[in-house]
Design an enzyme around this catalytic site. Structure first.
Site, PDB file in Angstrom:
ATOM      1  N   TYR A 154       8.139  -0.974   6.838  1.00 14.28           N
ATOM      2  CA  TYR A 154       6.888  -0.674   6.134  1.00 14.28           C
ATOM      3  C   TYR A 154       5.677  -1.121   6.962  1.00 14.28           C
ATOM      4  O   TYR A 154       4.711  -0.372   7.121  1.00 14.28           O
ATOM      5  CB  TYR A 154       6.907  -1.382   4.776  1.00 14.28           C
ATOM      6  CG  TYR A 154       5.758  -1.035   3.856  1.00 14.28           C
ATOM      7  CD1 TYR A 154       5.740   0.167   3.151  1.00 14.28           C
ATOM      8  CD2 TYR A 154       4.699  -1.921   3.671  1.00 14.28           C
ATOM      9  CE1 TYR A 154       4.693   0.474   2.293  1.00 14.28           C
ATOM     10  CE2 TYR A 154       3.654  -1.627   2.808  1.00 14.28           C
ATOM     11  CZ  TYR A 154       3.654  -0.432   2.119  1.00 14.28           C
ATOM     12  OH  TYR A 154       2.610  -0.135   1.268  1.00 14.28           O
ATOM     13  N   LYS A 158       2.736   1.298   8.502  1.00 16.01           N
ATOM     14  CA  LYS A 158       1.335   1.187   8.099  1.00 16.01           C
ATOM     15  C   LYS A 158       0.433   0.846   9.294  1.00 16.01           C
ATOM     16  O   LYS A 158      -0.713   1.294   9.364  1.00 16.01           O
ATOM     17  CB  LYS A 158       1.190   0.160   6.975  1.00 16.01           C
ATOM     18  CG  LYS A 158       1.902   0.580   5.677  1.00 16.01           C
ATOM     19  CD  LYS A 158       1.339   1.873   5.099  1.00 16.01           C
ATOM     20  CE  LYS A 158       1.907   2.227   3.749  1.00 16.01           C
ATOM     21  NZ  LYS A 158       1.332   3.460   3.174  1.00 16.01           N
TER      22      LYS A 158
HETATM   23  P1  NAP Z   1       4.215   4.790  -6.021  1.00  7.71           P
HETATM   24  O1  NAP Z   1       3.789   4.503  -7.430  1.00  7.71           O
HETATM   25  O2  NAP Z   1       5.625   4.540  -5.631  1.00  7.71           O
HETATM   26  O3  NAP Z   1       3.799   6.297  -5.653  1.00  7.71           O
HETATM   27  C1  NAP Z   1       4.136   6.899  -4.441  1.00  7.71           C
HETATM   28  C2  NAP Z   1       4.281   8.383  -4.668  1.00  7.71           C
HETATM   29  O4  NAP Z   1       4.686   9.018  -3.435  1.00  7.71           O
HETATM   30  C3  NAP Z   1       5.392   8.695  -5.699  1.00  7.71           C
HETATM   31  O5  NAP Z   1       4.918   9.632  -6.639  1.00  7.71           O
HETATM   32  C4  NAP Z   1       6.488   9.261  -4.819  1.00  7.71           C
HETATM   33  O6  NAP Z   1       7.353  10.170  -5.464  1.00  7.71           O
HETATM   34  C5  NAP Z   1       5.711   9.955  -3.724  1.00  7.71           C
HETATM   35  N1  NAP Z   1       6.560  10.256  -2.585  1.00  7.71           N
HETATM   36  C6  NAP Z   1       7.532   9.476  -2.041  1.00  7.71           C
HETATM   37  N2  NAP Z   1       8.149  10.120  -1.027  1.00  7.71           N
HETATM   38  C7  NAP Z   1       7.543  11.329  -0.919  1.00  7.71           C
HETATM   39  C8  NAP Z   1       7.733  12.451  -0.050  1.00  7.71           C
HETATM   40  N3  NAP Z   1       8.679  12.454   0.896  1.00  7.71           N
HETATM   41  N4  NAP Z   1       6.931  13.534  -0.211  1.00  7.71           N
HETATM   42  C9  NAP Z   1       5.991  13.562  -1.186  1.00  7.71           C
HETATM   43  N5  NAP Z   1       5.769  12.535  -2.034  1.00  7.71           N
HETATM   44  C10 NAP Z   1       6.532  11.431  -1.910  1.00  7.71           C
HETATM   45  O7  NAP Z   1       3.332   3.959  -5.000  1.00  7.71           O
HETATM   46  P2  NAP Z   1       1.837   3.380  -5.078  1.00  7.71           P
HETATM   47  O8  NAP Z   1       1.953   1.933  -5.317  1.00  7.71           O
HETATM   48  O9  NAP Z   1       0.985   4.233  -5.945  1.00  7.71           O
HETATM   49  O10 NAP Z   1       1.438   3.550  -3.545  1.00  7.71           O
HETATM   50  C11 NAP Z   1       0.711   4.664  -3.045  1.00  7.71           C
HETATM   51  C12 NAP Z   1       0.375   4.393  -1.579  1.00  7.71           C
HETATM   52  O11 NAP Z   1      -0.348   3.166  -1.475  1.00  7.71           O
HETATM   53  C13 NAP Z   1       1.607   4.230  -0.680  1.00  7.71           C
HETATM   54  O12 NAP Z   1       1.356   4.801   0.578  1.00  7.71           O
HETATM   55  C14 NAP Z   1       1.746   2.722  -0.557  1.00  7.71           C
HETATM   56  O13 NAP Z   1       2.420   2.334   0.619  1.00  7.71           O
HETATM   57  C15 NAP Z   1       0.288   2.313  -0.541  1.00  7.71           C
HETATM   58  N6  NAP Z   1       0.061   0.911  -0.898  1.00  7.71           N
HETATM   59  C16 NAP Z   1       0.389   0.444  -2.144  1.00  7.71           C
HETATM   60  C17 NAP Z   1       0.156  -0.898  -2.451  1.00  7.71           C
HETATM   61  C18 NAP Z   1       0.470  -1.475  -3.790  1.00  7.71           C
HETATM   62  O14 NAP Z   1       0.289  -2.689  -3.961  1.00  7.71           O
HETATM   63  N7  NAP Z   1       0.931  -0.692  -4.766  1.00  7.71           N
HETATM   64  C19 NAP Z   1      -0.396  -1.747  -1.484  1.00  7.71           C
HETATM   65  C20 NAP Z   1      -0.711  -1.228  -0.228  1.00  7.71           C
HETATM   66  C21 NAP Z   1      -0.486   0.105   0.044  1.00  7.71           C
HETATM   67  P3  NAP Z   1       8.669   9.652  -6.290  1.00  7.71           P
HETATM   68  O15 NAP Z   1       8.684   8.176  -6.254  1.00  7.71           O
HETATM   69  O16 NAP Z   1       8.482  10.268  -7.597  1.00  7.71           O
HETATM   70  O17 NAP Z   1       9.862  10.138  -5.566  1.00  7.71           O
END
Ligand code: NAP
Length: 247
Positions: A154, A158
């Site tokens: 990860y 990133k």
């Molecule tokens: P999340 O709730 O897991 O949402 C991620 C979405 O991406 C899900 O709807 C997932 O679909 C979709 N996805 C996964 N693989 C995919 C693919 N191959 N093609 C198209 N869509 C795909 O995550 P989140 O927490 O909202 O995070 C969103 C972004 O922010 C990510 O890039 C994450 O790394 C980043 N981020 C999050 C945090 C945090 O604290 N939450 C912190 C730093 C960065 P399904 O799961 O339905 O398969």
């Protein structure tokens, strides 16, 4: 209504941070295309966007597959005739300590998070270059800046996004396309809900602002970067983490 008559494409837009970004842009006037591997969530978010009086498009797609990404862009151009904003938000985690991390865990995360962003940038760059305008925002993470035990895949993905952002910004700036990244800290979504309580407690102590972030905190910065207020910003990574990481 900063985004009236604009079209925004958000990957992984069905839930979590992607959904908040989609609703934020729609609230300020944009039509929204949502791409996600699971269409159930994007269909729901799309219905919410249409209920706000905007046009929405829910697309089942896989960011790791350039053919699937290309088809998604064609669908967006067919419906809206243009794409003004791309938010590369789709992302996954598959945590394990370095010595125990399998090739599959490494490859899967690099493929979705980094190659997926590359595939989508490449696909939208063509129409954006033609339009001579565009805003690309890549969702990175503070883990791509500071690293994190158990997240070699990860953190590398990133950090790669941050470097990709700079190169894309340099290559596309001559055509009036701004490329920036947002690096969230701990944001309350399904991705972080599954972390152990003990770890969450420890993280909270490291956040000067004393609270976890919300998806709306991230959405607000994406909207700023996509707005004309940020016209002179490109190649940057904006950290949204309550002060956890300070340069
Ligand atoms: P999340 O709730 O897991 O949402 C991620 C979405 O991406 C899900 O709807 C997932 O679909 C979709 N996805 C996964 N693989 C995919 C693919 N191959 N093609 C198209 N869509 C795909 O995550 P989140 O927490 O909202 O995070 C969103 C972004 O922010 C990510 O890039 C994450 O790394 C980043 N981020 C999050 C945090 C945090 O604290 N939450 C912190 C730093 C960065 P399904 O799961 O339905 O398969």
């Amino acid at each position: 209504m900063r985004f009236k008559d604009k079209v925004a494409f958000i990957t992984g837009g069905g839930r979590g941070i992607g959904r908040a970004i989609a609703l934020g842009f729609a609230r300020e006037g944009a039509d929204i295309a949502l791409g996600d591997i699971n269409k159930t969530d994007t269909d729901k978010t799309c219905a919410d966007i249409e209920a706000m009086g905007r046009r929405g498009l829910s697309i089942e797609m896989d960011v790791t597959n350039p053919g699937s990404v290309g088809e998604a862009i064609n669908k967006i151009l067919d419906k809206f005739s243009k794409v003004d904003i791309l938010i590369n938000n789709a992302g996954i985690t598959k945590d394990n300590f370095l010595l125990r991390m399998s090739d599959e865990q490494w490859d899967a995360v690099l493929k979705v998070n980094l190659s997926g962003s590359f595939n989508c940038i490449k696909a939208v760059a063509k129409p954006m270059i033609k339009q001579r305008s565009g805003k690309i925002i890549n969702i990175a993470s503070i883990i791509g800046i500071i690293g994190n035990a158990g997240q070699a895949n990860y953190s590398a993905s990133k950090a790669g996004i941050i470097a990709l952002t700079k190169t894309a910004a340099k290559e596309l700036s001559g055509r009036n396309v701004n490329v920036n990244a947002v690096a969230p800290g701990f944001i309350e979504t399904e991705m972080t809900a599954r972390l152990p309580e003990e770890l969450k407690k420890k993280m909270m102590q490291a956040i000067p602002l004393g609270r976890f972030g919300s998806p709306d905190d991230v959405a607000a910065v994406c909207m700023f970067l996509a707005s004309e207020d940020a016209a002179y910003i490109t190649g940057q990574t904006i950290v949204v983490d309550g002060g956890m990481v300070m340069a």
